[in-house]
Structure formats: structure tokens, C-alpha cells
Write a protein that holds these residues in place. Structure first.
Motif, mmCIF file in Angstrom:
data_model
loop_
_atom_site.group_PDB
_atom_site.id
_atom_site.type_symbol
_atom_site.label_atom_id
_atom_site.label_comp_id
_atom_site.label_asym_id
_atom_site.label_seq_id
_atom_site.Cartn_x
_atom_site.Cartn_y
_atom_site.Cartn_z
ATOM 1 N N UNK A 57 0.595 -1.238 0.055
ATOM 2 C CA UNK A 57 -0.046 -0.059 0.002
ATOM 3 C C UNK A 57 0.888 1.180 0.028
ATOM 4 N N UNK A 58 0.699 2.071 -0.893
ATOM 5 C CA UNK A 58 1.487 3.486 -0.795
ATOM 6 C C UNK A 58 2.651 3.201 -1.833
ATOM 7 N N UNK A 64 10.266 7.157 -6.147
ATOM 8 C CA UNK A 64 11.866 7.158 -5.859
ATOM 9 C C UNK A 64 12.449 6.387 -4.700
ATOM 10 N N UNK A 65 13.521 5.848 -4.657
ATOM 11 C CA UNK A 65 14.051 5.340 -3.514
ATOM 12 C C UNK A 65 15.148 6.202 -2.948
ATOM 13 N N UNK A 66 15.128 6.743 -1.830
ATOM 14 C CA UNK A 66 15.844 7.834 -1.285
ATOM 15 C C UNK A 66 16.818 7.422 -0.557
ATOM 16 N N UNK A 67 18.142 8.086 -0.541
ATOM 17 C CA UNK A 67 19.117 7.767 0.297
ATOM 18 C C UNK A 67 19.583 8.999 0.797
ATOM 19 N N UNK A 68 19.727 9.216 1.912
ATOM 20 C CA UNK A 68 20.078 10.611 2.566
ATOM 21 C C UNK A 68 19.433 11.759 1.886
ATOM 22 N N UNK A 111 3.473 8.822 4.787
ATOM 23 C CA UNK A 111 3.638 10.257 5.552
ATOM 24 C C UNK A 111 1.959 10.668 5.557
ATOM 25 N N UNK A 112 1.708 11.662 6.478
ATOM 26 C CA UNK A 112 0.286 12.145 6.616
ATOM 27 C C UNK A 112 0.051 12.816 5.398
ATOM 28 N N UNK A 113 0.780 13.450 4.489
ATOM 29 C CA UNK A 113 0.532 14.186 3.434
ATOM 30 C C UNK A 113 1.519 13.928 2.354
ATOM 31 N N UNK A 114 0.911 13.545 1.307
ATOM 32 C CA UNK A 114 1.757 12.962 0.081
ATOM 33 C C UNK A 114 2.071 11.627 0.093
ATOM 34 N N UNK A 115 3.030 11.437 -0.981
ATOM 35 C CA UNK A 115 3.129 10.036 -1.294
ATOM 36 C C UNK A 115 3.959 9.438 -0.184
ATOM 37 N N UNK A 116 4.127 7.948 -0.148
ATOM 38 C CA UNK A 116 5.008 7.105 0.695
ATOM 39 C C UNK A 116 6.299 7.340 -0.044
ATOM 40 N N UNK A 136 16.038 -7.788 -0.532
ATOM 41 C CA UNK A 136 16.002 -7.226 1.084
ATOM 42 C C UNK A 136 14.567 -7.196 1.448
ATOM 43 N N UNK A 137 14.367 -7.062 2.956
ATOM 44 C CA UNK A 137 13.360 -7.018 3.422
ATOM 45 C C UNK A 137 12.939 -5.508 3.374
ATOM 46 N N UNK A 138 11.690 -5.122 3.220
ATOM 47 C CA UNK A 138 11.327 -3.769 3.146
ATOM 48 C C UNK A 138 10.378 -3.502 4.542
ATOM 49 N N UNK A 139 11.062 -2.758 5.357
ATOM 50 C CA UNK A 139 10.529 -2.522 6.793
ATOM 51 C C UNK A 139 9.380 -1.323 6.560
ATOM 52 N N UNK A 140 7.945 -1.504 7.104
ATOM 53 C CA UNK A 140 7.125 -0.321 6.959
ATOM 54 C C UNK A 140 7.179 0.201 8.064
ATOM 55 N N UNK A 141 6.947 1.701 7.804
ATOM 56 C CA UNK A 141 6.995 2.642 8.784
ATOM 57 C C UNK A 141 5.535 3.598 8.583
ATOM 58 N N UNK A 142 4.661 3.321 9.373
ATOM 59 C CA UNK A 142 3.438 4.140 8.964
ATOM 60 C C UNK A 142 3.091 5.227 10.007
#
Lengths: 275, 266
Positions: A57-58, A64-68, A111-116, A136-142
Motif C-alpha cells: 500500500x502506498x 523514488x528510493x531515497x538515500x540521505x 506520511x500524513x501528507x503526500x506519497x509514501x 532485501x526486506x522492506x520495513x514498513x513505517x506508517x
């Protein structure tokens, strides 16, 4: 109505101008297409990375995949595996792949606002680089996941606060009492007024203290006199020629009298035996 | 009962006229399309006329209109940018600008401008030619008015809308980069801009954009010509013809816009 036929003047370099307009359209159309393809990473060499997640979901293709805070790749595809888990295919730009190590952690942050956003975090840069095609495993932080719990706790806290600030709550009454106490403390009799409850009571206490003081003063006189009496008594009893001395002497005399009496009795015994 | 009958007749006549007009427009559109696409249309004489039409409807207005469109674009970009920054949504300003301004407003605005400048003129011209029997006269002396008078105008108008839209889009994208990224380098980077372009401008969106612009260009000339051709031969019908042509053109443009939006977003 007569209409004059429009006489068109000869236009300079007509063919060149028309040619320019006609070339402009395909050049811009193709340019825009190429730029869009370049922007979509069509011309970057990439390496694959698969992220397994329980829930997609999201996540959207092209995300994009962000790094720093910098985009180093994007989601290129998503599919469900035979166990119903989500496999997210990510293409990472070759030149940015060095930021990913085998110890890297990937998290999906909603995030509350905008995309994941998918974030990569490499805690130890000295580890070997992540190989191409790694899983790799993707950890979900909601951010929204904890909201119900937070709201429930906030509610109970607010209820307690409500209880506290109600006009008839014990806290309020305590505050009211404290207020009256401090008011009294600020009055004529200070802290004593606060403790005793009213100025009259405080006055009584002060009067009592005064009386006790007077009592103590008279007691002081009494003890001084008692001291004098005791000194005199000591002198009479244990001083030179005192009662004790006399008593000692009397006891010595009594001893000699008793000795004499014993002798007398012995003599009397002899007399009686001889008789 | 009579009143109802009269009213129903009126409604029926109105509908039938409306339908007739649209059928006429589509028939002419088909003819024009076939004419435009057949190489036989373009002999030396028609090529010159087509070149002149492109010169008048595209080249002449290109600089002036592009400056106007650039100013207008910059205004919109700044408004969106400032508002988005106020609400802390700066990174979404880019997408909003590209989706609303570049993909929708600029093509529509260009089509409306060409409709006002060229479409109205063509409608009047063709209506007057029809009223004064010039078209028949041309036909009689062996000149095909379709090839020498009408098709060049359709080609010129279509090229004009395409060229103006293309230049305006490039200018607006460059201005967006300038206003959002270059003037505020601490908020968004080149990478954000490129990534957003990649996100918004995918192949279907670009295809719909050019198809829509082409349809705009075609409608801007075909509808006025078709309306002019159906003018009754009375002088006082000329303004009515232009009025009808322009209203029909406006609705057609809106219809094309709505269809394009539906294709991209539905």
C-alpha cells in the motif's frame, strides 16, 4: 458588395520561415519525448534490487528510493509471489549503487501528507557493496498506524485532566484550601495564621507563648534559689564540722563504748561463772 | 394542445438543425482530412498558398504570442510556487504546474487565441465568399476552391496551433525550472525537476497531448470554414455565421479538452 481580392505582398525568405516553423514542431516533440525518457531513467544503466514487503500500500511504480534525501533509484515493478507477499522491483542507478551496502536497511515511510517514500539507510559504510539482484526486506513505517493508539492514550490523559480541572474535583478543592492557607499566611499573623486557621487562634497561640516565656522566667528564679539551698545543704552536710563529721565521730565513740561494754559483759560472765 | 404541438415542432426543428450542422462539420472535416493527407493536393500552386498560410497564421504571431504566453506562464508558476511554499508543499508545486499549465492551459489557450485571430477571420472570409458566389465562380473557371482556398487554411491553422503550443510548452518548462529550481536553489534540485518530469510526462500523456493539440488545430479552422460554407446567400447572414461558427468552435475545443482529460485521468 464588391470585395477587393487580397493582394499579398511578396514575402522575403518565405520558404525558410515556413521550413523553420515546420521543423520546430517535430524537433520539440521528439526533444520532449527524449527528455521524458531520460527523466524516467531510460538512458541510465541500472542494477536490480528486490524488496520483499508484506503490504504494497502506498508503493507505486516510478516511486523514488531515497538515500540521505537523494533519489538513487526507483520502483520499476511490483508483483505478488506465491505466498502472497509483495515483491517490489527497484532499479538503482549504477553510479549510486555504491551507497547501498549488505547491511543496508530499506524502509517504506507513509506520511500524513503526500506519497509514501522508500528510504535506504546504510549504517556501516565499510561493509561490502550490495550485489546486483539482491533481495532485501522492506520495513514498513506508517506514521498513521500508531494514531489510534496515540489518540486512545491522549483521550485517557485528557479525561484525567478533565477530572482534575472539574470545579468540584479534589485537586481544585486542594488548590482552594491552599489558596486560603496562603492568604492567611500573608495576613497579620503570617505562617502561624495559616497553620492555626484564624487570626484569633493565632493570637491565642502567641499569648500562650508569652505566658510560657513568663513561666520560664519565674522558673529560672526558682532554680537559682534551689541551687543556693543545695549549696548550703552540701556545706552543712559534708563541709568541715558538718553533720557527716559529727556522725563519724559519734560512731567511733559508739565503737569504743561497745568495746567497753563487751569487756564489762565478759567480766560479768566471769563473775557469774565464779559465783 | 396547439401550443404544445408548436413547441415540440420548434424543439424538433432546432435539434434537427443542430444535428445537420454537426453532420456538415464532420463531413467537411473528413473531406479536409482526406484532402490534407493525399499528396495529389499539393501541386506547386497549392504549396505556395499553404506556405503563405503557414507564414500568416504561425510565423507572424509566433514571437508576440510566445512572449505573452511566457509572461502568463511565469505569473501562474509564481502564484502556484508561492502558495505551495506557504503551505510547505513546495515539491508538489512542480507537478501541479506541469499538469495544469503545460498539459492543459497552454494548449487550450493557444487554440483559443488562434480561433479568435484566424478562425474568426476565416469564417468571415468564407461566409463572404459564399454570399458573393466567389466559390462557385472559381469552380466555374476550373479552380478547385477546396484545394486552393480552403485546405491551405486548414493546414496553416493546424500547423500554427501545433507550433505555438510546442514553443509555449518548452518556454513554460524552462520558466518553471527557472522560477522553482534556479531562483530557490535551497528547496528543490535539478534531480527533483527531472524526476517530476519523468513522473508526469510518460508516453501516453505525451501522445494525448499531441493528439489533442492536433485536434485543436484542426477544429480551429475546419469548423469556421464549414460554418462559412453553409451561410445562406444573404449579406446579413455573415455575422450570424461567424457567431455560430465561434460558439460551435468553443464547444468543440472544450469537448476535445474534456476527452483528453478523460483519456489521461479516467
Amino acid at each position: 458588395m464588391e470585395r477587393r481580392s487580397v493582394h499579398q505582398p511578396r514575402i522575403k525568405h518565405l520558404a525558410v520561415k515556413v521550413g523553420a516553423v515546420l521543423t520546430l514542431i517535430p524537433v520539440i516533440a521528439v526533444g520532449l519525448l527524449l527528455y521524458a525518457l531520460y527523466a524516467r531513467g531510460m538512458f541510465d544503466s541500472t542494477q536490480a534490487l528486490t524488496l520483499n514487503a508484506p503490504d504494497a500500500e502506498g508503493v507505486v511504480i516510478g516511486m523514488p528510493v531515497m538515500f540521505s534525501g537523494f533519489p538513487i533509484g526507483q520502483v520499476s515493478g511490483m508483483a505478488l509471489d506465491e505466498l502472497g507477499r509483495v515483491r517490489i522491483e527497484v532499479s538503482v542507478k549504477k553510479k549510486d549503487a555504491r551507497w547501498l551496502r549488505i547491511s543496508s536497511v530499506f524502509s517504506l515511510e507513509k506520511q500524513f501528507l503526500g506519497g509514501a517514500k522508500i528510504r535506504a539507510f546504510s549504517p556501516r559504510m565499510q561493509d561490502p557493496e550490495l550485489p546486483a539482484g539482491a533481495e532485501r526486506q522492506l520495513v514498513s513505517k506508517d506514521a498513521a498506524q500508531d494514531i489510534p493508539q496515540v489518540i486512545a492514550r491522549a483521550n485517557s490523559i485528557l479525561q484525567n485532566v478533565d477530572e482534575i480541572i472539574r470545579p468540584d474535583s479534589s485537586f481544585n478543592q486542594t488548590l482552594a484550601n491552599l489558596k486560603s492557607v496562603t492568604e492567611r499566611m500573608a495576613g497579620e499573623y503570617g505562617v502561624l495564621g495559616g497553620v492555626t486557621g484564624s487570626p484569633d487562634q493565632a493570637k491565642k497561640v502567641l499569648d500562650t507563648v508569652d505566658s510560657v516565656n513568663a513561666l520560664l522566667a519565674s522558673l529560672k528564679g526558682v532554680t537559682a534559689r534551689a541551687d543556693g539551698v543545695l549549696a548550703k545543704t552540701d556545706d552543712r552536710m559534708f563541709g568541715q564540722g558538718g553533720v557527716m563529721d559529727e556522725a563519724k565521730r559519734s560512731i567511733a565513740q559508739l565503737n569504743t563504748i561497745l568495746l567497753e561494754a563487751r569487756d564489762s559483759l565478759k567480766k560479768a560472765d566471769e563473775v557469774l561463772a565464779n559465783a | 394542445m396547439n401550443a404544445l404541438h408548436a413547441w415540440l415542432t420548434l424543439v424538433g426543428q432546432g435539434f434537427s438543425e443542430w444535428l445537420d450542422a454537426w453532420v456538415r462539420v464532420s463531413r467537411f472535416a473528413m473531406t479536409a482530412l482526406i484532402g490534407m493527407l493525399s499528396p495529389a493536393t499539393y501541386n506547386k500552386a497549392t504549396r505556395l498558398v499553404v506556405q503563405k498560410q503557414i507564414y500568416f497564421t504561425a510565423w507572424q504571431i509566433l514571437p508576440g504570442f510566445c512572449v505573452f504566453a511566457a509572461l502568463f506562464s511565469y505569473l501562474i508558476i509564481e502564484i502556484v510556487g508561492i502558495t505551495a511554499r506557504k503551505y510547505g508543499l513546495y515539491e508538489y508545486a512542480l507537478e501541479l504546474i506541469v499538469r495544469i499549465l503545460v498539459l492543459e492551459i497552454l494548449p487550450l489557450m493557444t487554440a483559443l487565441f488562434v480561433a479568435l485571430r484566424t478562425g474568426a477571420a476565416i469564417n468571415t472570409e468564407v461566409a463572404l465568399m459564399k454570399i458573393q458566389n466567389e466559390l462557385d465562380a472559381l469552380q466555374r473557371i476550373g479552380i478547385d476552391p477546396m484545394r486552393l482556398e480552403l485546405l491551405p487554411r486548414v493546414v496553416g491553422g493546424t500547423i500554427s496551433v501545433l507550433a505555438l503550443t510546442a514553443v509555449n510548452i518548452v518556454a513554460a518548462l524552462w520558466l518553471t525550472h527557472l522560477a522553482i529550481v534556479d531562483f530557490h536553489p535551497w528547496t528543490l534540485t535539478d534531480g527533483d525537476f527531472t524526476r517530476m518530469i519523468g513522473k508526469v510526462l510518460d508516453i501516453p500523456v505525451l501522445l494525448v497531448l499531441w493528439a489533442k493539440t492536433l485536434a485543436f488545430g484542426f477544429a480551429v479552422t475546419v469548423i469556421p470554414i464549414s460554418e462559412g460554407l453553409s451561410t445562406p446567400q444573404k449579406l446579413f447572414h455573415a455575422p450570424i455565421s461567424v457567431l455560430r461558427g465561434m460558439v460551435r468552435l468553443f464547444f468543440s475545443l472544450m469537448l476535445i479538452e474534456a476527452a483528453a482529460l478523460a483519456m489521461v485521468y479516467v
